[in-house]
Scaffold this active site. Sequence first.
Site, PDB file in Angstrom:
ATOM      1  N   ARG A 196     -16.425 -52.617  20.874  1.00  0.00           N
ATOM      2  CA  ARG A 196     -15.283 -52.870  19.973  1.00  0.00           C
ATOM      3  C   ARG A 196     -15.015 -51.652  19.078  1.00  0.00           C
ATOM      4  NH1 ARG A 196     -14.026 -52.445  14.756  1.00  0.00           N
ATOM      5  NH2 ARG A 196     -16.112 -53.192  14.240  1.00  0.00           N
ATOM      6  N   HIS A 221     -23.262 -51.543   7.985  1.00  0.00           N
ATOM      7  CA  HIS A 221     -22.429 -50.985   9.060  1.00  0.00           C
ATOM      8  C   HIS A 221     -22.078 -49.549   8.672  1.00  0.00           C
ATOM      9  CE1 HIS A 221     -19.052 -51.501  12.102  1.00  0.00           C
ATOM     10  NE2 HIS A 221     -18.539 -50.518  11.370  1.00  0.00           N
ATOM     11  N   CYS A 259     -12.210 -45.583  13.420  1.00  0.00           N
ATOM     12  CA  CYS A 259     -11.215 -46.621  13.126  1.00  0.00           C
ATOM     13  C   CYS A 259      -9.843 -45.988  13.227  1.00  0.00           C
ATOM     14  CB  CYS A 259     -11.433 -47.190  11.725  1.00  0.00           C
ATOM     15  SG  CYS A 259     -10.148 -48.378  11.278  1.00  0.00           S
ATOM     16  N   ASN A 295     -19.964 -44.615  14.797  1.00  0.00           N
ATOM     17  CA  ASN A 295     -20.987 -45.384  14.083  1.00  0.00           C
ATOM     18  C   ASN A 295     -22.337 -44.714  14.261  1.00  0.00           C
ATOM     19  OD1 ASN A 295     -18.862 -47.441  15.140  1.00  0.00           O
ATOM     20  ND2 ASN A 295     -19.928 -48.504  13.488  1.00  0.00           N
TER      21      ASN A 295
END
Length: 310
Positions: free
Chosen positions: A24, A217, A250, A259
């Site tokens: 994702r 996160h 993003c 990430n």
Amino acid sequence: MIGPMPTPLRGLPEHVTIYEVGPRDGLQNEQATIPTEVKAQFIDRLAAAGLRTIEATSFVHPKWVPQLADADVLIRDLHRADGVRYPVLVPNERGLDRALDLGITDIAVFASATEAFAQKNLNRTLDSQILMFEPVVRRAREAGLTVRGYLSMCFGDPWEGEVPVEQVTRVGRQLLDLGCTELSLGDTIGVGTPGQVHAVLRSFVDAGTPIGELAVHFHDTYGQALANTLAALQLGVTTVDASAGGLGGCPYAESATGNLATEDLVWQLHGLGIDTGVDLAALVRTSIWMAEVLGRASPSRVVQAIGKGD
Ligand code: HMG
Ligand code: MG
């Protein structure tokens, strides 16, 4: 294959749940169109490598995130392995209806701690984002789903700069008070440092939040993600988000890079003697395969190091 020498550090948890976001968060930002079958294979390989929570896709507006426009087909055809959760992002009731139709059992709503990012990412204000999520969380919980709440820009915002800890705590508490079962604190642009991590987590705990309800996160833009993770573990956090191979970003925050790489996280956790259930060699092979599909090397240091030696 080499691995770290397990050497525990006092006061850390015995087990950590890795919340894998590669399919994702990792793929939502790719320029190239990735075939649905490749995404499905990626998810299957992550499950085979031992990951037990794999965020699969998003039921957002397809025009807002074209890379995940195939969400319905992906989920419909996905082989859902026993014991593995495949959460999806859901911003509103339209997204929830799509998820429920496909038998999804775990969803995540995603809020912003700042006004600027709420506008850019959700076309909402700080307050109206919560109004949008209220019926989603309520209906999802009534239907027996788990609902994670994400909170972005907890450690800095590219438009607003510093984000007050009180503001982060206030919006995060609103998500938990709606009924979210877990809150993931996002360093969307990767600017945070360990002292900030302690300050934000302590503020939630002081506001009555059990540490077990908090996840972290971290994006790794400034190379702080592993240090920040250790800081979170020291305060008792046991759920850490990561993305295989360090994929990610993003589309509505250009300064966000990938990430924390799952391989780098696994190396640290196994080195600390913390069980994850992940087969590091299988995970590295998966990320090398995905890097070939995407046509560029993985930024993960562990993938690079082990890849050279394989
Ligand atoms: P909007 O334009 O305000 O939408 O966008 P709306 O509510 O006004 O609806 C407009 C039209 O879109 C309607 O269609 C809806 O039916 C349709 P029309 O009636 O005009 O024909 N629509 C939908 N269609 C399919 N699925 C849906 C959906 N919703 C509305 N779910 C909206 C509001 C929230 C939809 C939009 O802003 C959006 O989709 N945003 C998603 C942005 C996103 O996915 N960003 C990346 C994920 S967040 C992230 O990466 C951060 C994170 O990793 C944590 C961190 O790092 O900090 C989680
Ligand atoms: Mg993210």
